[in-house]
Enzyme design. Structure first.
Site: not given
Length: 317
Positions: A147-148
């Site tokens: 995830d970011k």
């Protein structure tokens, strides 16, 4: 066929055409949509507004009516999704590299793949700059994602053979991926969450434990307990979207700082420890090297912000 990351409309020549009599009375954007069906009407209208389209040598408006017989010149401009797959000079924290593999320690805040709202400035753009040969590989050789706002280790294939091999290892669940996670609450004991994950039935941008989801297994072990938080080591057997975040939330221990699955109200003991991303770090990666067939292990130390969070939690304890 592998994606062609260099393809984009910026390489297309200008388009010249004549408005046929059959389009008389239509708006310019409607006529263009009929004559150039490979482009969406909204995109054609955008080109008109940005003066990429001339009508008899003059700029025009999307809703301008045509009568037939006009000469039209269209200069195609690339859309954001086409600009996405361009090399960008973005620094990479390289943990390991040879002719076959690239192992990256991804910082928080860096998106892995281009997508809506993040068409540029991604890890994929950086990899295309660093290793241009991956352009012919699916997803530029990136076989799994973070995830970011999750930091840590990612492996990237630099050859098609390595890509195929890594995908097979992931499917066989033979790749070891261990994460360090700081969660709300004091976790009593080690355990395993074996619960299927799928799209949330109401909020489609979120994932959730759902009966008809895909199988997902997360093992967790207590590393250290604080007053109202716990440091866990998590090991994935599967790699579902947001898996650790969803699984830990499902047992009542969401990640500290998680904006999607975290607690709405921060416990008083954590108010003095602000943390604006999920406290999750991919610390360890173990796999069989596709070329040498030897097991390789890589580790990435906790980033500064999670180390500071842990220090603050120890102090409050």
């Amino acid at each position: 066929m592998p994606a062609n990351y260099s393809a984009n409309t910026a390489l297309m020549p200008p388009i010249e055409l004549t408005i046929p009599e059959s389009c008389a009375g239509l708006r310019l954007d409607q006529a263009l949509s009929r004559l150039l069906p490979r482009f969406s009407r909204s995109r054609l209208a955008l080109w008109v507004r940005e003066n990429q389209v001339t009508l008899d040598g003059r700029t025009a408006l999307p809703r301008q009516k045509v009568r037939g017989g006009e000469k039209v010149n269209v200069v195609p401009a690339p859309g954001p999704h086409e600009l996405a797959y361009r090399p960008e000079d973005i620094p990479l924290d390289i943990v390991f590299e040879d002719e076959t593999l690239l192992v990256i320690n991804k910082p928080p805040g860096l998106v892995v793949h281009p997508g809506s709202g993040n068409w540029q400035g991604t890890l994929l753009n950086a990899v295309l700059k660093h290793a241009p040969q991956v352009a012919h590989l699916p997803r530029a050789g990136i076989v799994h994602r973070l995830d970011k706002d999750t930091s840590g280790l990612l492996v990237i294939a630099k050859t098609l053979a390595a890509h195929t091999d890594l995908v097979r290892q992931l499917q066989a669940r033979s790749v070891t991926r261990e994460y360090l996670a700081v969660v709300h609450g004091r976790v009593a004991r080690d355990g395993t969450v074996d619960a299927p994950i799928g799209r949330h039935p109401v909020s489609r941008t979120r994932m959730a434990v759902v009966a008809r989801g895909k199988p997902a297994i997360t093992h967790y072990r207590v590393v250290e307990r604080f007053a109202r938080a716990t440091l866990l080591r998590c090991r994935l057997e599967t790699g579902r979207t947001h898996q650790i975040r969803v699984h830990l939330n499902s047992i009542g221990h969401p990640l500290v700082g998680d904006p999607v699955y975290g607690q709405r109200k921060t416990p008083p003991t954590l108010n003095a420890v602000p943390f604006d991303r999920q406290a999750l770090h991919a610390e360890k990666l173990v796999l069989v090297h596709p070329a040498t067939r030897r097991h390789r292990t890589w580790q990435a130390a906790l980033p500064h912000d999670i180390r500071e969070l842990i220090s603050a939690l120890r102090a409050t304890a």
